[in-house]
Write an enzyme that holds these catalytic residues in place. Structure first.
Site, short mmCIF file in Angstrom:
data_model
loop_
_atom_site.label_atom_id
_atom_site.label_comp_id
_atom_site.label_asym_id
_atom_site.label_seq_id
_atom_site.Cartn_x
_atom_site.Cartn_y
_atom_site.Cartn_z
N HIS A 192 32.31 15.09 35.03
CA HIS A 192 33.02 14.16 34.14
C HIS A 192 32.72 14.49 32.68
CE1 HIS A 192 33.62 11.74 37.78
NE2 HIS A 192 34.58 11.13 37.12
N LYS A 219 30.59 9.78 29.74
CA LYS A 219 30.43 8.90 30.93
C LYS A 219 28.99 8.40 31.02
CE LYS A 219 31.40 8.50 35.86
NZ LYS A 219 31.97 7.14 35.69
P1 NAD Z 1 34.91 3.06 27.75
O1 NAD Z 1 33.49 3.02 27.33
O2 NAD Z 1 35.87 3.96 27.01
O3 NAD Z 1 35.55 1.58 27.70
C1 NAD Z 1 34.88 0.43 28.10
C2 NAD Z 1 35.38 -0.72 27.23
O4 NAD Z 1 34.83 -1.92 27.73
C3 NAD Z 1 34.92 -0.59 25.76
O5 NAD Z 1 36.02 -0.75 24.88
C4 NAD Z 1 33.92 -1.74 25.61
O6 NAD Z 1 33.89 -2.29 24.29
C5 NAD Z 1 34.50 -2.73 26.62
N1 NAD Z 1 33.57 -3.80 26.98
C6 NAD Z 1 32.21 -3.76 27.07
N2 NAD Z 1 31.72 -5.00 27.34
C7 NAD Z 1 32.79 -5.82 27.43
C8 NAD Z 1 32.94 -7.21 27.69
N3 NAD Z 1 31.87 -8.00 27.86
N4 NAD Z 1 34.19 -7.74 27.74
C9 NAD Z 1 35.28 -6.96 27.52
N5 NAD Z 1 35.20 -5.63 27.23
C10 NAD Z 1 33.97 -5.07 27.21
O7 NAD Z 1 34.89 3.42 29.30
P2 NAD Z 1 36.11 3.97 30.19
O8 NAD Z 1 36.04 5.45 30.27
O9 NAD Z 1 37.37 3.30 29.79
O10 NAD Z 1 35.63 3.44 31.63
C11 NAD Z 1 35.44 2.06 31.87
C12 NAD Z 1 34.89 1.88 33.28
O11 NAD Z 1 35.89 2.28 34.25
C13 NAD Z 1 33.66 2.73 33.59
O12 NAD Z 1 32.79 1.99 34.41
C14 NAD Z 1 34.24 3.93 34.34
O13 NAD Z 1 33.31 4.57 35.18
C15 NAD Z 1 35.32 3.24 35.13
N6 NAD Z 1 36.42 4.11 35.61
C16 NAD Z 1 36.91 3.80 36.83
C17 NAD Z 1 38.00 4.49 37.34
C18 NAD Z 1 38.58 4.09 38.64
O14 NAD Z 1 39.62 4.65 39.08
N7 NAD Z 1 38.01 3.08 39.31
C19 NAD Z 1 38.55 5.54 36.58
C20 NAD Z 1 38.02 5.83 35.34
C21 NAD Z 1 36.95 5.09 34.85
#
Ligand code: NAD
Length: 244
Positions: A132, A136
């Site tokens: 990744h 991440k």
């Molecule tokens: P990122 O860090 O770019 O985004 C996360 C966002 O969440 C940030 O903008 C942050 O400010 C916000 N956040 C943090 N605390 C918060 C709260 N209390 N309330 C609301 N928002 C809050 O991360 P990302 O790359 O977008 O990934 C997010 C999550 O999704 C990770 O856990 C990642 O592993 C997961 N993910 C899952 C899949 C899937 O298919 N299930 C795919 C990609 C990523």
């Protein structure tokens, strides 16, 4: 029209969700919630929350959905065992789709992994490798954990007992029961996963490579349309895709 709130809306996945939602005729994003925004105020106007934020807040968001009788789609990964238990305890109160990966290709990989493990049997050594992007936070990826869990289940093993996270030093010969799990980080890789089945004289590898977050976003939006109106319960993407 299904009304959706996205939590983690300013993140990489949040932005992909907001963009992809525009292509869904039956779905409207009514609020984009990130750190500091007021989800309890916004939630009244929604049918479903899609959470791609932070592992520490998923249980609280799911509890709020339960209190307001809203559905939830959980994409966030990296939850501790305690956080997982807190979320699962709410399955009697809220319909939730919880998937470590929302892409159709990866869900096909899940299916293929189970089938391959069953066909090849116990003689093959099993290893999972994921790569990744450099930002991440959690390792191994939720998808790699799911793949390892599928492999362990196919062998009727507990993953906690057989998982081998990386190797270093004089580790000795590989045991036949261990399932190796390895995480690589770098650049802007959206998500690569390979499951290796290795035996003397031959090796089979199943690989999925995601090149756009839209694949996860579109799957999560599809799950949001599906989950509204379902009975309370814990569902995954295999339920949404009808692969069960
Ligand atoms: P990122 O860090 O770019 O985004 C996360 C966002 O969440 C940030 O903008 C942050 O400010 C916000 N956040 C943090 N605390 C918060 C709260 N209390 N309330 C609301 N928002 C809050 O991360 P990302 O790359 O977008 O990934 C997010 C999550 O999704 C990770 O856990 C990642 O592993 C997961 N993910 C899952 C899949 C899937 O298919 N299930 C795919 C990609 C990523």
């Amino acid at each position: 029209m299904i009304r959706v709130i996205i939590t983690g809306a300013k993140g990489r996945m949040g932005q992909a969700l907001v963009a992809c939602a525009k292509n869904f005729r039956d779905l409207e994003v009514v609020a984009q919630v990130d750190k500091g925004d007021d989800l309890p105020v916004a939630i009244g106007g929604a049918d479903v929350v899609i959470d791609f934020s932070d592992h520490a807040v998923t249980a609280g968001i799911t509890g709020l959905c339960a209190r307001h009788k809203k559905a939830i789609v959980i994409g966030t990964t990296g939850h501790s065992k305690e956080e997982q238990a807190e979320i699962i305890a709410l399955k009697t109160k809220v319909p939730m789709v919880w998937a470590s990966n929302f892409s159709t290709g990866v869900n096909t990989l899940f299916w293929l992994t189970r089938k391959t493990a069953e066909i090849l049997g116990p003689d093959f050594d099993l290893e999972v490798v994921e790569m990744h992007h450099r930002m991440k936070k959690d390792a191994p990826s939720g998808t790699a954990k799911t793949l390892a869990e599928i492999l362990a289940a196919a062998r009727k093993q507990s993953l906690d007992q057989v998982a081998r996270h990386g190797r270093e030093g004089i580790v000795g010969a590989r045991t036949s029961t261990e399932i190796g799990v390895h995480s690589i980080r770098g650049g802007d890789v959206v998500g690569d996963h390979t499951v290796i089945f290795a035996n003397n004289g031959e090796r089979l590898e199943l690989t999925h490579k995601a090149s756009s977050r839209d694949t996860f976003a579109n799957g999560a939006l599809r799950a949001a349309l599906w989950v509204v109106g379902q009975k309370p319960g814990l569902y995954d993407m295999q339920d949404v895709l009808g692969l069960k």
